[in-house]
Design a protein around this motif. Structure first.
Motif, short mmCIF file in Angstrom:
data_model
loop_
_atom_site.label_atom_id
_atom_site.label_comp_id
_atom_site.label_asym_id
_atom_site.label_seq_id
_atom_site.Cartn_x
_atom_site.Cartn_y
_atom_site.Cartn_z
N GLY A 265 65.03 28.23 38.37
CA GLY A 265 64.48 29.59 38.15
C GLY A 265 65.10 29.61 36.21
O GLY A 265 64.86 28.41 35.28
N ILE A 266 64.94 30.73 36.33
CA ILE A 266 64.67 31.55 35.01
C ILE A 266 66.06 31.66 34.49
O ILE A 266 67.34 32.78 34.79
N HIS A 267 66.89 31.38 33.59
CA HIS A 267 67.59 31.56 32.91
C HIS A 267 68.02 31.74 32.14
O HIS A 267 67.78 31.68 30.69
N ASN A 268 68.89 32.85 31.43
CA ASN A 268 69.13 33.70 29.26
C ASN A 268 67.20 33.37 29.15
O ASN A 268 67.03 32.87 27.97
N GLY A 269 66.40 34.29 29.86
CA GLY A 269 65.13 34.26 29.29
C GLY A 269 64.27 32.75 28.93
O GLY A 269 63.36 32.77 28.50
N GLU A 270 64.85 31.88 30.08
CA GLU A 270 64.22 30.51 29.87
C GLU A 270 63.98 29.75 30.98
O GLU A 270 64.77 29.50 31.88
N VAL A 271 63.37 29.13 31.19
CA VAL A 271 62.93 28.01 32.74
C VAL A 271 62.73 26.37 31.65
O VAL A 271 61.54 25.98 30.82
N VAL A 272 63.09 26.06 32.78
CA VAL A 272 63.02 24.38 32.45
C VAL A 272 61.85 23.95 32.94
O VAL A 272 61.26 23.70 34.30
N ILE A 273 61.49 23.76 32.00
CA ILE A 273 59.38 22.71 32.26
C ILE A 273 59.29 21.36 32.58
O ILE A 273 58.26 20.71 33.30
N LEU A 274 60.26 20.54 31.55
CA LEU A 274 60.42 19.29 32.16
C LEU A 274 61.97 18.77 32.37
O LEU A 274 62.73 18.57 31.33
N ALA A 275 62.16 17.53 33.24
CA ALA A 275 63.82 17.31 32.91
C ALA A 275 63.31 15.78 33.27
O ALA A 275 62.86 14.86 33.56
N THR A 276 63.56 14.82 32.17
CA THR A 276 63.23 13.46 32.09
C THR A 276 64.61 12.61 32.05
O THR A 276 66.06 13.17 31.22
N THR A 277 64.83 11.18 32.44
CA THR A 277 66.19 10.51 32.11
C THR A 277 66.30 9.39 31.65
O THR A 277 64.65 9.01 32.31
N GLY A 278 66.22 8.62 30.30
CA GLY A 278 65.47 7.08 30.17
C GLY A 278 64.15 7.63 29.23
O GLY A 278 62.66 6.46 29.84
N ILE A 279 63.90 8.81 28.59
CA ILE A 279 62.65 8.41 28.03
C ILE A 279 63.04 9.82 27.09
O ILE A 279 63.49 10.72 26.93
N ARG A 280 61.39 8.92 25.68
CA ARG A 280 62.40 10.14 24.57
C ARG A 280 60.62 10.40 24.11
O ARG A 280 59.79 9.99 24.84
N TYR A 281 60.76 12.18 23.29
CA TYR A 281 59.68 12.50 23.14
C TYR A 281 59.77 12.56 21.45
O TYR A 281 60.95 13.01 21.63
N ASN A 282 58.86 13.21 20.67
CA ASN A 282 59.08 13.32 19.89
C ASN A 282 58.80 15.56 19.71
O ASN A 282 58.26 16.21 20.33
N ALA A 283 58.47 15.85 18.64
CA ALA A 283 58.66 17.59 18.30
C ALA A 283 57.45 17.82 19.03
O ALA A 283 57.32 19.17 19.30
N ILE A 284 56.32 16.80 18.11
CA ILE A 284 54.75 17.37 18.57
C ILE A 284 54.42 17.13 19.85
O ILE A 284 53.79 18.17 20.44
N TRP A 285 55.21 16.02 20.56
CA TRP A 285 54.69 16.36 21.69
C TRP A 285 54.89 16.93 22.46
O TRP A 285 54.54 18.24 23.11
N GLU A 286 56.72 17.69 22.37
CA GLU A 286 57.19 18.70 23.25
C GLU A 286 56.08 20.25 22.64
O GLU A 286 56.11 21.28 23.80
#
Length: 870
Positions: A123-144
């Protein structure tokens, strides 16, 4: 000026196209497709994708980590990537190619299990929606940043109700029906078919159709389902015209077949929907007759004529199915289409019987009996004799030609596709005849107009109510109890792996028929009850077999041949014996159905039970022979050795006495090794190699071995008990004496054997008033986890180790330092045990499992004191 004149003339000519019916229809259809249907199908496809994107990503992505489809990682323990949204905005679409490209760049970081969920739907909370949930994975700011650009934001979906979306197609038909204009009605019906065909062709892709797979109304129904549901409502209105004329209803009767005939190729979903609509007309026709109790002579004749016309229309499906599949090299689709038609025929007959309509019952019974004849399934005597043809089911057609099961069924002979289909359909119609008869015995009662016993006899021994005078191919008759038992064996024997699709379809049919007979269902209410399946019909199968048991019969030759040539697997045989034993009848009971009188039942049930005993004895002898001939599974014994070797070390650490030893597995040869073994009796089938009933290696717990090691330790302690031995009469005296000895000793263990003081030992945990007197100290938890023999209190520095259920009652006080090394011999394959099997001399169906190992347990010091419980 000239251009304006030309455009005016072109516009005038195009305006005249509205006067032409065909061109007007084409214009309206183009507008309807482009402006209405396309938009809503596209919207439905996008919404379905956004709801569960993981399925598409896993199929197309080729990622390093699979994407979760339904289960999401825990929100609190996940790294969340959120997308900001404005007021009244949501995610409307996704750029799939960049999304897949970025997801391929992700790799596990090695810190734990890697999980990904795209658009988890929190769902949408405070004007934001989760588009990706991960565990055990890292990514940088450019990829984000790039990943957020893959999502298209837009206004929220409009809440439009399209529940009656397809109702507009039938507007012209309803207008003509209201005006009682037959010509306009027939033209409107033809245009309805043309419109539906055009829409289906427009949305065809690969081997599927968007109108069959996508719900344009955001409801579980697809476009095609909604269209056919509206056709059902139209048929309910058209049937009312039978009061005066049959012409309108006759036209409606032909439409479902027209919806399907245009394809000319295999479309199972379209065939399913068309057959459903066709059979719904039968239901509507019977309901009209039931609702008009006082029909005139003309209306009755008109009604019977409509029944006859419908049966002719229904049987014509055979021709259209042959035309549709004549160029199809794979007969599997054709067999599935025939099954659909046959199951609908079964439902029509059940509907006629439950409606207590004698005319519809007679016609549908003949239709069901002539199904093989109308399908032009000819006899194939050569293949019927060479193959195990009696055990062919639709599951057989799903097997690959070179498979072992099919080769066994064909007895090594050549495969004939037409013969296989013909023989399978003959068995199918026989199964359904017995199925229908058993259903009537189990769930239906005698009707006012329809005699169920007469219908059952016509089904078992096929006979036409209205003979045609021609040579008709009728299904084989079910004349005696062995025929019924052989059909049960066919249903039990599976040819498609561990589960039978044919058996599950029959079970589903029982559930469907019983659900429709339980009365109306009100939406919004919760209904609970028993779910019936094919197993509920087995008692009815037995009742029919008893009715046919006019004499004692032996096991049929085809069953004996099938057993000898390995048609039945070992598990099939055991399941068959279980089912056959459940079919046996009590000779002292009376008949509780309409099939026979009590006198007939008392005589025939004896013949049936004797025949059943012969079948059971035959299969039990075959089971016994398979067990005796089977070889032991040597790999199973090695897995048992590995399992015990891996777990026995933990068992040693968990036991207080064994943990006092210094445990070391060694592979050196020594004279100190003492051979130990344990024998366990077991059924031979559980350790056989190819019977499919082998046990799991964990069936033999490693604690059994550790208990044997403990018994050897107890024996050595008793031998080293020393010369100091005292008699004690109660537990208080024992604890006082132990306290005296502990003044001169360090850490010790008091081992209490027998049940003499068992109740007092357990009660002392709660007798806190005696703790100081006896020198008892409570311990919160044993140092090495749960230890069942260690009591939760100590005497000075002495741990109390209780061994119940011993023949002798005594106690030993032992120094902990007296326990030396505990060694187990390790074999070259890193196991410390050797397991083998031998046959039981008294019973060939039993085996004896022997676990052998070599150990050396050192007890350096003698026992401090021994206390005899007197």
């Amino acid at each position: 000026m000239i251009m304006n004149i030309c455009l005016s003339i072109w516009f005038f000519i195009q305006s005249l196209n509205v006067l032409d019916d065909r061109r007007r229809d084409r214009i309206m259809l183009k507008y309807f497709i482009s402006k209405v249907v396309v938009q809503h199908i596209r919207t439905a496809v996008v919404k379905n994708w956004l709801a569960f994107p993981g399925d598409y990503i896993n199929k197309r992505g080729l990622l390093n980590v699979s994407v979760d489809i339904y289960d999401s990682p825990e929100k609190e323990n996940s790294d969340l990537l959120k997308l900001k949204l404005k007021m009244d905005e949501c995610v409307r679409d996704v750029y799939t190619l960049p999304l897949l490209f970025l997801l391929r760049r992700l790799k596990p970081d090695g810190t734990g299990s890697a999980r990904i969920r795209v658009l988890p739907g929190w769902g949408i909370h405070n004007g934001e929606v989760v588009i990706l949930a991960t565990t055990g994975i890292r990514y940088n700011a450019i990829w984000e940043k790039l990943f957020k650009l893959c999502f298209i934001r837009g206004s929220k979906w409009e809440k439009t109700n399209f529940l009656n979306f397809t109702r507009g197609f039938y507007g012209e038909v309803y207008d003509a029906l209201d005006e009682r204009n037959l010509g306009a009605f027939e033209e409107a019906a033809d245009r309805l078919v043309s419109t539906f065909i055009t829409l289906k062709r427009c949305f065809q892709y690969d081997d599927k159709n968007y109108m069959d797979n996508v719900s344009v109304s955001f409801f579980p129904q697809s476009f095609s389902q909604s269209f056919h549901n509206d056709f059902y409502r139209l048929a309910e209105d058209v049937v009312k015209t039978l009061d005066t004329t049959p012409t309108y209803f006759r036209k409606i009767m032909h439409l479902p077949q027209s919806f399907y005939q245009y394809r000319g190729e295999d479309r199972t979903e379209e065939l399913r929907q068309s057959l459903q609509s066709q059979s719904n007309i039968w239901q509507i026709l019977l309901d009209w007759n039931a609702g008009n109790r006082e029909l005139s002579v003309n209306q009755k004749q008109r009604y019977v004529a409509m029944l006859q016309n419908f049966i002719g229309e229904w049987e014509s499906w055979h021709m259209w199915l042959r035309l549709a599949f004549k160029n199809n090299a794979d007969m599997t689709g054709y067999a599935e289409a025939l099954e659909l038609h046959l199951f609908r025929s079964l439902e029509m007959l059940i509907t006629a019987i439950t409606s207590d309509d004698i005319d519809a019952t007679d016609l549908s019974t003949d239709m069901f009996t002539l199904w093989l004849n109308q399908g032009q399934f000819h006899n194939h005597y050569h293949e019927e004799y060479l193959w195990h043809s009696h055990f062919l089911t639709p599951d057989f057609l799903l097997l690959h030609f070179s498979s072992c099961s099919q080769s066994c069924m064909l007895r090594g002979k050549a495969y004939n596709e037409k013969a296989a289909l013909s023989l399978t359909m003959r068995n199918v119609i026989t199964d359904l005849r017995l199925f229908l008869s058993a259903y009537m015995v189990r769930y239906l009662g005698q009707q006012k107009n329809v005699n169920l016993l007469t219908v059952i006899k016509r089904l078992l021994s096929p006979a036409l109510v209205s003979p045609t005078g021609a040579y008709n191919t009728l299904p084989p008759a079910i004349v005696c109890q062995t025929d019924v038992i052989d059909i049960i064996l066919r249903l039990t024997c599976c040819h498609a792996g561990e589960s039978s699709n044919w058996l599950s379809r029959l079970s589903h049919m029982v559930e469907k028929l019983t659900r429709s007979n339980k009365g109306p269902v009100i939406s919004g209410r919760i209904y609970m009850g028993r779910v019936d399946d094919l197993n509920t019909l087995y008692p009815a199968f037995a009742d029919i077999a008893v009715m046919l048991s006019v004499s004692e019969q032996s096991v049929s030759k085809k069953v004996i041949t099938a057993i000898s040539e390995g048609i039945f697997s070992f598990s099939d045989k055991k399941n068959i014996v279980h089912i056959l034993k459940s079919l046996k009848k009590n000779t002292t009971e009376v008949a509780d159905n309409f099939l026979m009188t009590s006198e007939e039942y008392a005589t025939r049930v004896v013949f049936f039970n004797r025949t059943l005993d012969m079948y059971i004895s035959t299969f039990e002898e075959s089971i016994k022979s398979d067990i005796i001939k089977a070889e032991e599974d040597i790999d199973l014994f090695r897995r048992i050795d590995m399992n015990i070797s891996q777990n026995v070390i933990d068992d040693i650490k968990k036991d207080h006495l064994l943990s006092l030893f210094e445990f070391t597995p060694e592979s050196e040869i020594s004279e100190r090794w003492e051979k130990q073994w344990i024998n366990i009796g077991i059924d031979k089938e559980n350790v056989a190699k190819k019977l499919g009933c082998t046990i799991d290696p964990s069936f033999f717990p490693s604690t059994t071995i550790s208990d044997c090691v403990l018994n050897e330790i107890h024996r050595k302690l008793y031998i080293n008990r020393g010369k100091l031995s005292e008699d004690i009469s109660d537990l208080d005296e024992l604890f006082h004496k132990v306290t005296i000895f502990m003044e001169k000793e360090d850490d010790c263990t008091l081992i209490v054997y027998g049940n003499c003081f068992s109740m007092e030992l357990y009660e002392l945990e709660y007798r806190t008033d005696k703790h100081n007197e006896l020198g008892i100290k409570m311990v919160s938890k044993p140092d090495k986890g749960y230890q069942p023999h260690v009591l939760p209190y100590m005497i000075s520095n002495s741990t109390i180790y209780f061994v119940p259920n011993c023949q002798d009652n005594y106690s030993l006080l032992v120094r902990n330092s007296s326990f030396g090394r505990l060694r187990l011999f390790r074999y070259p394959d890193d196991t410390m045990f050797c397991t083998f099997c031998r046959e039981n001399a008294d019973d060939p169906l039993k085996s004896i499992i022997t676990h052998l190992w070599e150990q050396d347990a050192e007890v350096t010091d003698p026992v401090i004191a021994m206390f005899n419980h007197v």
